[in-house]
Design a protein around this motif. Structure first.
Motif, PDB file in Angstrom:
ATOM      1  N   ASP A  22       0.825  -1.221   0.000  1.00 43.03           N
ATOM      2  CA  ASP A  22       0.000   0.000   0.000  1.00 43.03           C
ATOM      3  C   ASP A  22       0.860   1.273   0.000  1.00 43.03           C
ATOM      4  O   ASP A  22       0.427   2.322  -0.474  1.00 43.03           O
ATOM      5  CB  ASP A  22      -0.903   0.080   1.243  1.00 43.03           C
ATOM      6  CG  ASP A  22      -1.464  -1.239   1.710  1.00 43.03           C
ATOM      7  OD1 ASP A  22      -0.847  -2.282   1.422  1.00 43.03           O
ATOM      8  OD2 ASP A  22      -2.497  -1.236   2.386  1.00 43.03           O
ATOM      9  N   GLN A  64      -4.553  -8.314   4.765  1.00 42.50           N
ATOM     10  CA  GLN A  64      -5.867  -8.255   4.118  1.00 42.50           C
ATOM     11  C   GLN A  64      -6.032  -9.254   2.977  1.00 42.50           C
ATOM     12  O   GLN A  64      -7.132  -9.444   2.477  1.00 42.50           O
ATOM     13  CB  GLN A  64      -6.135  -6.830   3.619  1.00 42.50           C
ATOM     14  CG  GLN A  64      -6.457  -5.873   4.751  1.00 42.50           C
ATOM     15  CD  GLN A  64      -6.057  -4.456   4.416  1.00 42.50           C
ATOM     16  OE1 GLN A  64      -4.888  -4.096   4.490  1.00 42.50           O
ATOM     17  NE2 GLN A  64      -7.019  -3.643   4.032  1.00 42.50           N
ATOM     18  N   TRP A  88      -2.716  -1.054  -5.966  1.00 37.49           N
ATOM     19  CA  TRP A  88      -1.829  -0.016  -5.408  1.00 37.49           C
ATOM     20  C   TRP A  88      -0.495  -0.021  -6.146  1.00 37.49           C
ATOM     21  O   TRP A  88       0.113   1.029  -6.381  1.00 37.49           O
ATOM     22  CB  TRP A  88      -1.588  -0.222  -3.913  1.00 37.49           C
ATOM     23  CG  TRP A  88      -2.741  -0.037  -2.980  1.00 37.49           C
ATOM     24  CD1 TRP A  88      -3.036  -0.833  -1.894  1.00 37.49           C
ATOM     25  CD2 TRP A  88      -3.741   1.016  -2.967  1.00 37.49           C
ATOM     26  NE1 TRP A  88      -4.151  -0.353  -1.236  1.00 37.49           N
ATOM     27  CE2 TRP A  88      -4.596   0.778  -1.871  1.00 37.49           C
ATOM     28  CE3 TRP A  88      -3.972   2.114  -3.786  1.00 37.49           C
ATOM     29  CZ2 TRP A  88      -5.684   1.605  -1.573  1.00 37.49           C
ATOM     30  CZ3 TRP A  88      -5.064   2.936  -3.501  1.00 37.49           C
ATOM     31  CH2 TRP A  88      -5.898   2.684  -2.404  1.00 37.49           C
TER      32      TRP A  88
HETATM   33  N1  GLY Z   1      -4.843   0.357   3.994  1.00 37.59           N
HETATM   34  C1  GLY Z   1      -5.004   0.362   2.608  1.00 37.59           C
HETATM   35  C2  GLY Z   1      -5.942  -0.641   2.122  1.00 37.59           C
HETATM   36  O1  GLY Z   1      -6.757  -1.176   2.883  1.00 37.59           O
HETATM   37  O2  GLY Z   1      -5.896  -0.905   0.943  1.00 37.59           O
END
Ligand code: GLY
Length: 374
Positions: free
Chosen positions: A157, A219, A233
């Motif tokens: 990111d 994530q 990103w």
């Molecule tokens: N913190 C950046 C995202 O969740 O992509």
């Protein structure tokens, strides 16, 4: 100028822009001075946790994009400029925020256009300070900007934020800042971008030696998977690095990531939340990854020496935007407060899953504004 192949696209995108303006107007009228992050059941205001505080630039950023899109002579231009300033101004103290790696997300969508519109020097100073603060995250051992979670952690990111350090370096002539941004991007390219153009979310380093140890994730599905927003990103971020540095390694990386996106994403151009999640889970798309990618590819398309390749990325971005408008715009659901449905924030923490997310809406508008620019 690159022409639209079909006039219908222009109508579709103009209509999406109008809808976006009306959603944001309703949001700021119902919840004044509130900076949302993701919806719950389509509603922006809720008590859901935020995990990290990184999204406050996107709301004001959308307003600056509306202002730019409409042009100074449009009857609503003054309204959007006033609102954009109102939502940008309170962010200034965050130029010293050392708790997040997201100062690019906070200041580039807000103070950068504000400075472009007014030319006020003090606004540039805010951007420079934010870039200098970001650069304090740089670790000599390992050659990267540390993520907000720990000293030994590098996030993909951060590529979407490193532009603010390049900006500060350019405006001040500070070579150390430029070195930090360049080295961070080169380290990310080496340890998080794989040979096939896919990306890992996080890299872990040995703090003593600076040795890169392994790929990991927060994530994404797994450390060795490709989380689609991380890939997005990278496409956007390496393109920005090339815009500032003209270092060919960065445009090559942006192209490799863009090509992975194109060859691994379903025909409608909207990716699963993670390319390597199990088939059932892959049914969950992330429209924010699509919007960021479209915005990145539009910029990439203008930087390439080869016009055929440039046109290919431009038309891919238009195709993605068309799918977003036709399948994910919240237009037919009057109770939904966001702009795009189908975004994902943090699937493991169950935050903002299949919802509208501020950055998805922002990059959607960035891409629309770009594609509609005369
Ligand atoms: N913190 C950046 C995202 O969740 O992509």
């Amino acid at each position: 100028m690159i022409q639209f192949e079909v006039e219908a696209d222009r109508l579709l995108f103009d209509d999406a822009m109008r809808f976006a303006r009306s959603q944001i107007k309703k949001l700021i009228e119902s919840h004044p001075d509130f900076y949302p992050m993701y919806t719950q059941g389509g509603k922006w205001k809720h008590e859901g946790p935020v995990w990290t505080h990184w999204c406050d630039g996107f709301l004001g950023g959308m307003m600056w994009l509306f202002h730019r899109h409409l042009g100074d002579k449009h009857p609503d231009a003054r309204y959007w400029k006033k609102q954009a300033i109102r939502y940008s101004k309170p962010l200034e103290p965050r130029k010293f925020d050392r708790d997040v790696h997201d100062l690019g997300f906070i200041f580039m969508p807000t103070y950068h256009p504000w400075h472009r519109v007014t030319g006020e020097e003090a606004l540039k100073d805010v951007l420079i300070q934010a870039g200098q603060t970001m650069a304090l995250r740089f670790r000599e051992r390992g050659q990267y900007l540390r993520s907000f979670v720990a000293d030994d952690s590098l996030f993909i990111d951060i590529m979407a934020n490193v532009g603010i350090i390049f900006y500060a370096a350019r405006e001040t002539g500070d070579r150390k800042l430029r070195e930090a941004a360049t080295r961070h991007a080169l380290t990310t390219r080496r340890v998080l971008v794989r040979g096939d153009g896919s990306t890992a979310h996080e890299g872990i380093f040995d703090l003593e030696t600076g040795e890169f140890l392994r790929q990991s994730t927060h994530q994404g599905y797994r450390g060795d998977s490709c989380w689609s927003r991380g890939l997005a990103w990278a496409i956007h971020g390496f393109t920005t690095c090339y815009e500032y540095s003209r270092d060919p390694r960065f445009i090559e990386t942006a192209e490799a990531c863009a090509d992975y996106y194109i060859t691994h994403t379903p025909a409608d151009g909207i990716p699963p939340w993670d390319y390597n999640a199990p088939p059932e889970s892959r049914r969950q798309v992330d429209t924010s990854a699509a919007a960021i990618t479209a915005a990145g590819m539009l910029r990439l398309s203008r930087l390439l020496a080869d016009p055929v390749k440039g046109h290919f990325y431009w038309s891919t971005a238009v195709h993605i935007l068309r799918s977003l408008c036709e399948m994910y715009l919240a237009k037919d659901d009057p109770s939904w407060e966001g702009i795009l449905k189908g975004g994902v924030y943090h699937i493991h923490k169950n935050l903002g899953v299949n919802e509208s997310v501020m950055w998805g809406d922002y990059f959607f508008i960035e891409a629309l504004e770009h594609v509609l620019r005369p």
